[in-house]
Design a protein around this motif. Structure first.
Motif, short mmCIF file in Angstrom:
data_model
loop_
_atom_site.label_atom_id
_atom_site.label_comp_id
_atom_site.label_asym_id
_atom_site.label_seq_id
_atom_site.Cartn_x
_atom_site.Cartn_y
_atom_site.Cartn_z
N ILE A 15 0.11 -64.94 -24.70
CA ILE A 15 1.11 -65.31 -23.69
C ILE A 15 2.33 -65.86 -24.44
O ILE A 15 2.21 -66.82 -25.21
N GLU A 16 3.46 -65.26 -24.22
CA GLU A 16 4.71 -65.72 -24.86
C GLU A 16 5.17 -67.04 -24.26
O GLU A 16 4.94 -67.31 -23.09
N GLY A 17 5.82 -67.86 -25.06
CA GLY A 17 6.43 -69.09 -24.58
C GLY A 17 5.54 -70.32 -24.65
O GLY A 17 5.98 -71.42 -24.34
N GLU A 18 4.28 -70.16 -25.03
CA GLU A 18 3.41 -71.33 -25.19
C GLU A 18 3.84 -72.08 -26.44
O GLU A 18 4.04 -71.48 -27.49
N HIS A 78 -7.82 -69.34 -26.22
CA HIS A 78 -6.70 -69.85 -27.01
C HIS A 78 -7.10 -70.09 -28.46
O HIS A 78 -8.28 -70.05 -28.81
N CYS A 79 -6.08 -70.33 -29.29
CA CYS A 79 -6.24 -70.81 -30.67
C CYS A 79 -5.66 -72.21 -30.72
O CYS A 79 -4.63 -72.47 -30.09
N ASP A 80 -6.26 -73.10 -31.47
CA ASP A 80 -5.77 -74.46 -31.54
C ASP A 80 -4.45 -74.55 -32.31
O ASP A 80 -4.19 -73.76 -33.23
N SER A 86 -4.09 -66.75 -24.45
CA SER A 86 -4.24 -65.34 -24.12
C SER A 86 -4.29 -65.15 -22.61
O SER A 86 -4.78 -66.01 -21.88
N ALA A 87 -3.83 -63.99 -22.17
CA ALA A 87 -3.92 -63.62 -20.76
C ALA A 87 -5.33 -63.13 -20.40
O ALA A 87 -5.65 -63.00 -19.23
#
Length: 136
Positions: free
Chosen positions: A44-47, A11-13, A53-54
């Motif tokens: 990942i869309e919708g976060e 992820h990115c913060d 990321s997937a």
């Protein structure tokens, strides 16, 4: 705090924050990707809070499931007790505890580099509170 095998997904913060992580107990494997790798990391869309990321960088099937991932440039290292790492804004990061571990983590903002991200994050939070309260 966590047992061996505890994973923080790639992820990115939020809010364009920089982050630092200090390892207190145990070892932790980190895999980082520069911001330029974003198109290859299957966001990942919708976060709403972070970009996630997937991709699982340790899954050998990731390359076949996500072909653009082969273009990414991971940087991997093990953080030992009494070591710290700074993760600049926009850098993707993944972590897995190799031992029972305690890690201290803090996001931070620096006026010349990412204060705008903090302001946008606060404004987004305020807008969310107004919507939850039924306001406009």
């Amino acid at each position: 705090m966590g047992p061996p095998g505890t994973v923080t997904r790639l992820h990115c913060d939020a809010g364009a924050a920089h982050g630092y992580l200090g390892q207190v107990v145990g070892r932790k494997l980190f895999v980082l990707f520069p911001p330029t790798d974003t198109p290859f990391l299957y966001r990942i869309e919708g976060e709403t809070e972070t970009e996630q990321s997937a991709i699982d960088p340790l899954d050998p099937c990731s390359s076949s499931k996500y072909p653009l991932y082969n273009l990414a440039s991971p940087v991997a290292f093990v953080l030992h007790p009494m070591e710290a790492v700074i993760i600049p804004q926009g850098w993707w990061h993944y972590a897995v505890a190799l031992d029972a571990s305690i890690t201290v983590m803090q996001n931070f903002y620096h006026a010349p580099t990412n204060a705008k991200g903090m302001v946008q994050l606060v404004l987004k939070s305020i807008a969310g509170l107004k919507l939850a309260a039924g306001g406009t």
